[in-house]
Design a protein around this motif. Structure first.
Motif, PDB file in Angstrom:
ATOM      1  N   UNK A  22       0.850  -1.910  -5.703  1.00 53.85           N
ATOM      2  CA  UNK A  22      -0.407  -1.611  -6.400  1.00 53.85           C
ATOM      3  C   UNK A  22      -0.148  -0.740  -7.617  1.00 53.85           C
ATOM      4  N   UNK A  23       0.693   0.274  -7.493  1.00 54.64           N
ATOM      5  CA  UNK A  23       1.022   1.125  -8.638  1.00 54.64           C
ATOM      6  C   UNK A  23       1.637   0.303  -9.770  1.00 54.64           C
ATOM      7  N   UNK A  24       2.546  -0.589  -9.437  1.00 53.30           N
ATOM      8  CA  UNK A  24       3.192  -1.421 -10.454  1.00 53.30           C
ATOM      9  C   UNK A  24       2.176  -2.302 -11.167  1.00 53.30           C
ATOM     10  N   UNK A  58       1.196   7.917 -10.734  1.00 54.88           N
ATOM     11  CA  UNK A  58       1.905   8.416 -11.902  1.00 54.88           C
ATOM     12  C   UNK A  58       2.710   7.256 -12.472  1.00 54.88           C
ATOM     13  N   UNK A  59       2.390   6.816 -13.683  1.00 59.06           N
ATOM     14  CA  UNK A  59       3.039   5.629 -14.258  1.00 59.06           C
ATOM     15  C   UNK A  59       4.556   5.694 -14.260  1.00 59.06           C
ATOM     16  N   UNK A  60       5.114   6.886 -14.382  1.00 53.89           N
ATOM     17  CA  UNK A  60       6.574   6.999 -14.441  1.00 53.89           C
ATOM     18  C   UNK A  60       7.221   6.949 -13.055  1.00 53.89           C
ATOM     19  N   UNK A  75       0.803  -1.224   0.000  1.00 47.68           N
ATOM     20  CA  UNK A  75       0.000   0.000   0.000  1.00 47.68           C
ATOM     21  C   UNK A  75       0.837   1.276   0.000  1.00 47.68           C
ATOM     22  N   UNK A  76       2.144   1.132   0.272  1.00 50.84           N
ATOM     23  CA  UNK A  76       3.021   2.289   0.230  1.00 50.84           C
ATOM     24  C   UNK A  76       3.150   3.028   1.537  1.00 50.84           C
ATOM     25  N   UNK A 123      -7.031   0.483  -3.766  1.00 51.50           N
ATOM     26  CA  UNK A 123      -6.750   0.452  -5.203  1.00 51.50           C
ATOM     27  C   UNK A 123      -7.367   1.677  -5.879  1.00 51.50           C
ATOM     28  N   UNK A 124      -8.622   2.003  -5.523  1.00 54.37           N
ATOM     29  CA  UNK A 124      -9.296   3.164  -6.131  1.00 54.37           C
ATOM     30  C   UNK A 124      -8.560   4.459  -5.794  1.00 54.37           C
ATOM     31  N   UNK A 125      -8.079   4.555  -4.567  1.00 50.16           N
ATOM     32  CA  UNK A 125      -7.307   5.745  -4.185  1.00 50.16           C
ATOM     33  C   UNK A 125      -6.020   5.843  -5.006  1.00 50.16           C
ATOM     34  N   UNK A 126      -5.386   4.695  -5.237  1.00 48.66           N
ATOM     35  CA  UNK A 126      -4.164   4.686  -6.047  1.00 48.66           C
ATOM     36  C   UNK A 126      -4.451   5.120  -7.482  1.00 48.66           C
TER      37      UNK A 126
END
Length: 500
Positions: free
Chosen positions: A274-276, A266-268, A193-194, A258-261
């Motif tokens: 979850x982002x990955x 930012x893809x970069x 979750x970071x 997940x929805x919050x993410x």
């Protein structure tokens, strides 16, 4: 008066004949199935029930040992109408999961979890979906520091938070269950979750209670009966229904994250697992055969969250109980900690190679407790020849990991807790290929590296700073699990944390 009317006795007789006919047909089908598939021999099964009458609902592992004593290391039992091939002892498990790793790489039927996951996520998927998700998870977790210093620092930080919690008990008795699960869960939360959660976060505490409750219920007789008779149990009231309400609440929490993410990522510049996964979904958008979608993301995240919380925290909880029962062993480990680390700096993973006795104690805790005694069910992914038997594709397989850890050919007096099992004649740490707390083969736990790091850093940090005192005499401490099913769960207990 009514010559064609069937009497009550005739109805009873007809019903009895019908039941007898069904029983005969069922028995014939089992016999036919065994002959056709040439499954390993095993005890005779009853219609509908299978071999349930021969299995202790409170100690399934004990029952499987007794059947192994009679039928050998490879035998067949029926759980309901479904055959399961049991692998008992080091040689049988190694031969299947290592030497025929690919053939035995399927995930077996586990209805209590399948109803929720529907075959998604890492732990309970099969085929190409499982391979794709596992490959992605391994690479991503490695990139986020699993086995690297960044994760080590997160564990060290969490261990310091735990020390403060122990100090705040002011040497009063407390139950360590949620003290430990909060710390362990925060490690996997920071990866997935970071961020970590505050120990007083009510929603976080509620989720940990749900995870702990599900581990207990799935391991209980209610969970076992659901896995055997899902069609019937779906319509019955009982404790087993908590499994699904708990899962849904955890799923809601994961989905909200997940929805919050999705709103902020930012893809970069991915922040966490979850982002990955979201980036991977974007890349495969439009591919109808892709394994990466919102459902597999939620279930994979759930698998990591659940698996990364309960097994390690249960091992820590069981381990503290063992260390209180054997104060001489604990004192010897603390002497090594004081010599190598001292009391003025945090333990590091590099310290492990200089601390063979402490390392041996932690390995022995894992061996002795066998937190997941039966592994998760496997299945063969193709028709397989094994020790002269024919296992048809899809056959369920139960590797009894606790039997590997208690194999007298691999461990001397395996029923006794003894760190010497992992030390050579020169008191150097000694590996043992019968050490399988994370399973083995293709389905070995992908979080093994993280779990090993957590166990070492948490145990050494705790022992470096505290003496743990039981509320009863050490001789009165019972190390038998309160529940032994999917998991070995220690009995509830309280302790006192005394600063050193």
């Amino acid at each position: 008066m009514f010559p064609n009317m069937v009497t009550g006795w005739e109805r009873i007789e007809f019903r009895s004949m019908t039941i007898a006919f069904v029983v005969l047909c069922f028995s014939f089908l089992i016999l036919l199935q065994r002959r056709k598939s040439k499954l390993p021999p095993g005890p005779k099964a009853l219609p509908f029930l299978g071999n349930l009458h021969q299995l202790d609902s409170k100690n399934l592992v004990k029952s499987l040992k007794e059947l192994s004593d009679k039928y050998g290391p490879v035998y067949t039992i029926y759980l309901g109408s479904r055959p399961n091939v049991v692998l008992y002892g080091y040689k049988a498990v190694k031969e299947a999961l290592v030497e025929q790793a690919e053939n035995f790489s399927g995930r077996g039927e586990f209805p209590a979890v399948h109803r929720f996951t529907q075959g998604n996520g890492i732990a309970f998927s099969n085929g190409e979906k499982w391979k794709n998700l596992r490959r992605f998870a391994l690479v991503t977790l490695r990139n986020f520091g699993m086995g690297k210093r960044s994760i080590e620092e997160r564990i060290q930080e969490e261990a310091q938070f735990m020390l403060e919690e122990f100090r705040n008990t002011k040497q009063k008795t407390f139950d360590p269950t949620f003290f430990l699960s909060r710390a362990v869960s925060n490690v996997i939360c920071s990866i997935v979750f970071g961020h970590r959660f505050d120990y007083e976060d009510k929603r976080f505490l509620s989720l940990l209670e749900l995870i702990n409750d599900n581990f207990l219920v799935i391991s209980s007789a209610w969970g076992r009966f659901y896995n055997i008779f899902p069609g019937i149990m779906n319509y019955l009231p009982g404790t087993h229904n908590r499994i699904f309400t708990n899962f849904e609440k955890i799923k809601t929490f994961v989905l909200e994250n997940v929805r919050d993410h999705e709103k902020t990522f930012q893809p970069e510049c991915p922040r966490d697992f979850i982002d990955c996964f979201l980036i991977k979904m974007q890349k495969e958008n439009g591919n109808p055969m892709s394994s990466f979608n919102i459902e597999t993301l939620v279930m994979t995240t759930h698998n990591l969250f659940f698996g990364g919380t309960e097994t390690v925290s249960t091992t820590l909880r069981y381990g503290l109980l063992i260390l209180m029962k054997y104060p001489d062993i604990t004192e010897k480990a603390q002497q090594e900690i004081d010599k190598v680390i001292g009391r003025n700096r945090c333990p590091t993973v590099e310290d492990r190679s200089k601390m063979p006795y402490t390392d041996a104690v932690i390995h022995e805790i894992q061996r002795f407790t066998s937190i997941i005694p039966l592994s998760l069910p496997h299945s063969v992914i193709r028709d397989t020849q094994f020790r002269g038997h024919h296992l048809p594709k899809g056959t369920n397989v139960i590797p009894v990991l606790s039997s590997v850890h208690n194999d007298p050919e691999k461990f001397k007096q395996p029923q006794i807790f003894n760190p010497d099992n992992f030390l050579d004649e020169n008191n150097r740490f000694k590996n043992n290929d019968a050490f399988m707390p994370f399973s083995t083969g293709k389905r070995i736990c992908l979080g093994e590296g993280l779990a090993r790091m957590e166990l070492f850093l948490f145990f050494t940090t705790f022992l470096q700073n505290f003496n743990f005192k039981p509320t009863v005499h050490p001789d009165e401490i019972d190390l038998s699990p309160s529940i032994s099913g999917v998991g070995n769960v220690p009995a509830s207990y309280q302790l006192i944390a005394v600063p050193r």
